[in-house]
Design a protein around this motif. Structure first.
Motif, PDB file in Angstrom:
ATOM      1  N   UNK A  38       1.103  -1.511  -0.512  1.00 16.44           N
ATOM      2  CA  UNK A  38       0.611   0.141   0.641  1.00 16.44           C
ATOM      3  C   UNK A  38       0.631   0.732  -0.101  1.00 16.44           C
ATOM      4  N   UNK A  39       0.528   2.209  -0.590  1.00 17.76           N
ATOM      5  CA  UNK A  39       1.098   3.519  -0.304  1.00 17.76           C
ATOM      6  C   UNK A  39       0.178   4.747  -0.173  1.00 17.76           C
ATOM      7  N   UNK A  40       0.110   5.652   0.422  1.00 18.23           N
ATOM      8  CA  UNK A  40      -0.850   7.175   0.732  1.00 18.23           C
ATOM      9  C   UNK A  40       0.297   8.396   1.384  1.00 18.23           C
ATOM     10  N   UNK A  41       0.296   9.153   0.431  1.00 24.95           N
ATOM     11  CA  UNK A  41       1.060  10.307   0.662  1.00 24.95           C
ATOM     12  C   UNK A  41       2.446  10.352   1.088  1.00 24.95           C
ATOM     13  N   UNK A  42       2.805  10.227   2.114  1.00 26.92           N
ATOM     14  CA  UNK A  42       4.457  10.965   1.978  1.00 26.92           C
ATOM     15  C   UNK A  42       4.849   8.976   2.244  1.00 26.92           C
ATOM     16  N   UNK A  43       4.063   7.944   2.438  1.00 24.24           N
ATOM     17  CA  UNK A  43       4.830   6.403   2.979  1.00 24.24           C
ATOM     18  C   UNK A  43       3.712   5.234   2.390  1.00 24.24           C
ATOM     19  N   UNK A  44       4.595   4.341   2.000  1.00 24.65           N
ATOM     20  CA  UNK A  44       4.705   3.065   1.751  1.00 24.65           C
ATOM     21  C   UNK A  44       4.376   2.323   3.103  1.00 24.65           C
ATOM     22  N   UNK A  45       3.680   1.169   2.662  1.00 25.56           N
ATOM     23  CA  UNK A  45       2.742  -0.009   3.529  1.00 25.56           C
ATOM     24  C   UNK A  45       3.459  -1.346   3.633  1.00 25.56           C
ATOM     25  N   UNK A  46       3.835  -1.739   4.461  1.00 23.84           N
ATOM     26  CA  UNK A  46       4.918  -3.307   4.253  1.00 23.84           C
ATOM     27  C   UNK A  46       3.357  -4.250   4.246  1.00 23.84           C
ATOM     28  N   UNK A  47       3.760  -5.343   3.669  1.00 24.76           N
ATOM     29  CA  UNK A  47       2.642  -6.362   4.453  1.00 24.76           C
ATOM     30  C   UNK A  47       2.540  -6.556   5.848  1.00 24.76           C
ATOM     31  N   UNK A  48       3.149  -6.497   6.310  1.00 23.21           N
ATOM     32  CA  UNK A  48       3.518  -6.728   8.349  1.00 23.21           C
ATOM     33  C   UNK A  48       2.845  -4.714   8.693  1.00 23.21           C
ATOM     34  N   UNK A  49       2.109  -4.524   8.097  1.00 24.67           N
ATOM     35  CA  UNK A  49       1.840  -2.918   7.852  1.00 24.67           C
ATOM     36  C   UNK A  49       1.659  -1.602   8.698  1.00 24.67           C
ATOM     37  N   UNK A  50       3.659  -1.612   8.367  1.00 26.00           N
ATOM     38  CA  UNK A  50       4.773  -0.922   8.857  1.00 26.00           C
ATOM     39  C   UNK A  50       5.381   0.052   7.844  1.00 26.00           C
ATOM     40  N   UNK A  51       5.272   1.649   8.232  1.00 23.91           N
ATOM     41  CA  UNK A  51       5.151   2.902   7.381  1.00 23.91           C
ATOM     42  C   UNK A  51       6.547   2.654   7.207  1.00 23.91           C
ATOM     43  N   UNK A  52       6.795   2.756   5.813  1.00 18.35           N
ATOM     44  CA  UNK A  52       7.842   3.467   5.251  1.00 18.35           C
ATOM     45  C   UNK A  52       7.852   4.557   5.033  1.00 18.35           C
ATOM     46  N   UNK A  53       8.675   5.738   5.198  1.00 18.15           N
ATOM     47  CA  UNK A  53       8.714   7.377   4.654  1.00 18.15           C
ATOM     48  C   UNK A  53       9.651   6.967   3.000  1.00 18.15           C
ATOM     49  N   UNK A  54       8.742   7.433   2.416  1.00 14.69           N
ATOM     50  CA  UNK A  54       9.499   7.372   1.152  1.00 14.69           C
ATOM     51  C   UNK A  54      10.311   8.574   0.834  1.00 14.69           C
ATOM     52  N   UNK A  55      11.455   8.802   0.516  1.00 17.86           N
ATOM     53  CA  UNK A  55      12.284   9.727  -0.006  1.00 17.86           C
ATOM     54  C   UNK A  55      12.874   9.404  -1.043  1.00 17.86           C
ATOM     55  N   UNK A  56      11.787   8.822  -1.801  1.00 15.30           N
ATOM     56  CA  UNK A  56      12.923   8.321  -3.018  1.00 15.30           C
ATOM     57  C   UNK A  56      11.683   8.680  -4.274  1.00 15.30           C
ATOM     58  N   UNK A  57      10.400   9.085  -3.944  1.00 14.81           N
ATOM     59  CA  UNK A  57       8.820   9.386  -4.696  1.00 14.81           C
ATOM     60  C   UNK A  57       9.322   8.081  -5.333  1.00 14.81           C
ATOM     61  N   UNK A  58       9.575   6.842  -4.284  1.00 19.12           N
ATOM     62  CA  UNK A  58       9.567   5.859  -5.936  1.00 19.12           C
ATOM     63  C   UNK A  58      11.042   5.788  -6.394  1.00 19.12           C
ATOM     64  N   UNK A  59      10.450   5.274  -7.657  1.00 15.11           N
ATOM     65  CA  UNK A  59      11.857   5.434  -8.401  1.00 15.11           C
ATOM     66  C   UNK A  59      11.733   6.919  -8.976  1.00 15.11           C
ATOM     67  N   UNK A  60      12.052   8.308  -8.615  1.00 13.41           N
ATOM     68  CA  UNK A  60      12.118   9.247  -8.778  1.00 13.41           C
ATOM     69  C   UNK A  60      10.554   9.325  -9.744  1.00 13.41           C
ATOM     70  N   UNK A  61       9.413   8.911  -9.627  1.00 15.99           N
ATOM     71  CA  UNK A  61       8.490   9.441  -9.982  1.00 15.99           C
ATOM     72  C   UNK A  61       6.857  10.200  -9.625  1.00 15.99           C
TER      73      UNK A  61
END
Ligand SMILES: Cc1ncc(COP(=O)(O)O)c(C=O)c1O
Length: 444
Positions: A38-61
């Protein structure tokens, strides 16, 4: 900016064996997979529900951040209304509308847009247009293409031929004939430069040297205005201007590959606008749809377009195109993306944030093993000293530690690259840099 992350409801698959992953150490990944569900705004979500701050805009995109409602709704609506229309000899309104909107956004003169599906295809399209243009102008001897060392222009045979990253080329034979490279612009004597390096404009004169060797047989030169994938190399002051001036004098077309630098990354719509240097041809992708649907675009000047199209005999003027050129879902996503950028003034926001970003990223200059820091707009890169006998190991470990701590960075060898969505807050910049600093400090 809303920052609530949707609940992750997708279970991770337990058999990963059938997928051959791109640009991935497949064996290592499958031993220790990292998935997002999953993903919303500045974060991705992992299968175990952890939020990951996206400092790369995915792959610069993902320049506007993830799951933006206007873009999601536009894609959903379009899928229900017109899923596909043939792109050869037929059309649909949204592709024309998006081309007009892009024309309005791009520097004056770049007023014709050819759609594809990716940056790689946009690059191949640009190279083919350059060759076709020269031929249409009675300059059919101009068949050579010039790229630059360390460049990344995607993975098509055209793109890797003019590209300059050794690993991406070495397994694939002789590539396109008649390709040469000018030198890259990274100067170890100017480490820890903030923004554009002061010295190095004269590296653009390499093109003049190639013309001295090859005469009037060069069709075009292609450069990333800021080299991205190789580790964020901003152009020396005056470099792009010098390249433009020489192209004007010599009849060589100038192509800017703006697949990364387009759509606000440098605090303006394009690098061409940011540096006030307009190419003859520009490639775009990634942020054009906020990465929600694949889309590439090649924008060209009226002069280039007219030479090929207006001067042709009746019939198809340019034998090139893709089944999905200007796909309805991509066009809908592109229009909604441009509206989102405009409504939230995200390019201006990136410009405003770039000072705080520069200070934050350079705050890591004294972290252990850091041998260079570079930045421009909302891009940044840190070079780590390669570990003796194990190049890339340190970068990979820093990436892993960041990920485990809830931060997505990009590691290319021992270079850590950063390119956050343009909606990042100052608090999130601080969080990203703090986590990255901790990861670097913990990595021997
Ligand atoms: C400058 C540049 N050109 C082209 C490409 C290729 O784009 P794609 O991966 O969409 O084919 C990239 C991808 O990172 C890029 O950075």
């Amino acid at each position: 900016m809303p920052d609530d992350v949707t609940a992750a409801s997708v279970a991770a698959p337990n058999d990963l064996s059938a997928l051959w992953m791109p640009f991935t150490h497949n064996r290592a990944f499958k031993r220790e997979p990292r998935l997002f569900v999953g993903a919303k705004d500045m974060h991705y979500v992992t299968p175990d529900g952890r939020k990951v701050l996206d400092a790369t805009a995915g792959l610069w995109c993902v320049n506007a951040g993830h799951g933006r409602p206007r873009i999601v709704a536009a894609i959903q609506r379009q899928a229900a209304e017109l899923d596909y229309a043939p792109s050869f000899q037929l059309g649909h309104p949204l592709a024309f509308e998006l081309a007009l909107k892009l024309r309005a956004l791009l520097p004056g003169g770049l007023d014709q847009v050819f759609f594809s599906n990716s940056g790689s295809e946009a690059v191949d399209t640009a190279l083919k247009i350059a060759l076709a243009y020269q031929r249409a102008c009675g300059q059919g001897q101009r068949t050579r293409l010039v790229g630059r060392e360390r460049a990344y222009h995607g993975v098509g045979f055209g793109g890797i031929s003019v590209g300059g990253m050794g690993n991406n080329r070495r397994s694939f034979g002789p590539l396109l004939p008649g390709v040469d490279h000018i030198r890259h612009t990274h100067d170890p004597a100017q480490r820890f430069t903030r923004g554009q390096p002061e010295r190095g404009a004269e590296l653009a004169d390499d093109l003049e040297r190639l013309v001295a060797v090859h005469g009037d047989t060069i069709a075009a030169v292609i450069v990333e205005p800021v080299a991205g994938s190789t580790g964020v190399l901003p152009p020396p002051k005056g470099y792009l201007e010098r390249l433009r001036a020489f192209c004007d004098r010599s009849g060589v077309l100038l192509i800017f590959d703006e697949v990364i630098t387009g759509f606000g990354r440098l605090g303006a719509a394009t690098a061409a606008e940011r540096f006030a240097v307009t190419p003859d041809i520009m490639t775009l992708a990634k942020g054009i749809t906020n990465a929600a649907v694949p889309l590439g675009a090649t924008a060209v000047s009226g002069r280039v377009h007219d030479a090929i199209v207006e001067g042709a005999a009746p019939g198809i003027e340019f034998f090139h195109g893709y089944t999905y050129s200007g796909h309805p879902l991509a066009a809908a996503a592109g229009l909604a993306t441009l509206e989102t950028y405009a409504e939230e003034q995200l390019f201006g926001r990136a410009a405003e944030l770039s000072g705080a970003w520069e200070t934050a990223v350079h705050g890591l200059a004294r972290a252990p093993h850091v041998i260079d820091v570079r930045n421009l707009g909302l891009t940044g890169a840190l070079d780590l000293e390669p570990r003796a006998g194990a190049p890339g190991a340190r970068g990979a470990e820093v990436f892993g530690r960041c990920f485990d701590d809830g931060l997505l960075v990009r590691a290319t060898g021992d270079t850590i690259a950063l390119s956050p969505p343009l909606i990042i807050s100052e608090a999130q910049i601080a969080e990203a840099v703090e986590k990255l600093g901790k990861a670097i400090a913990a990595t021997p």
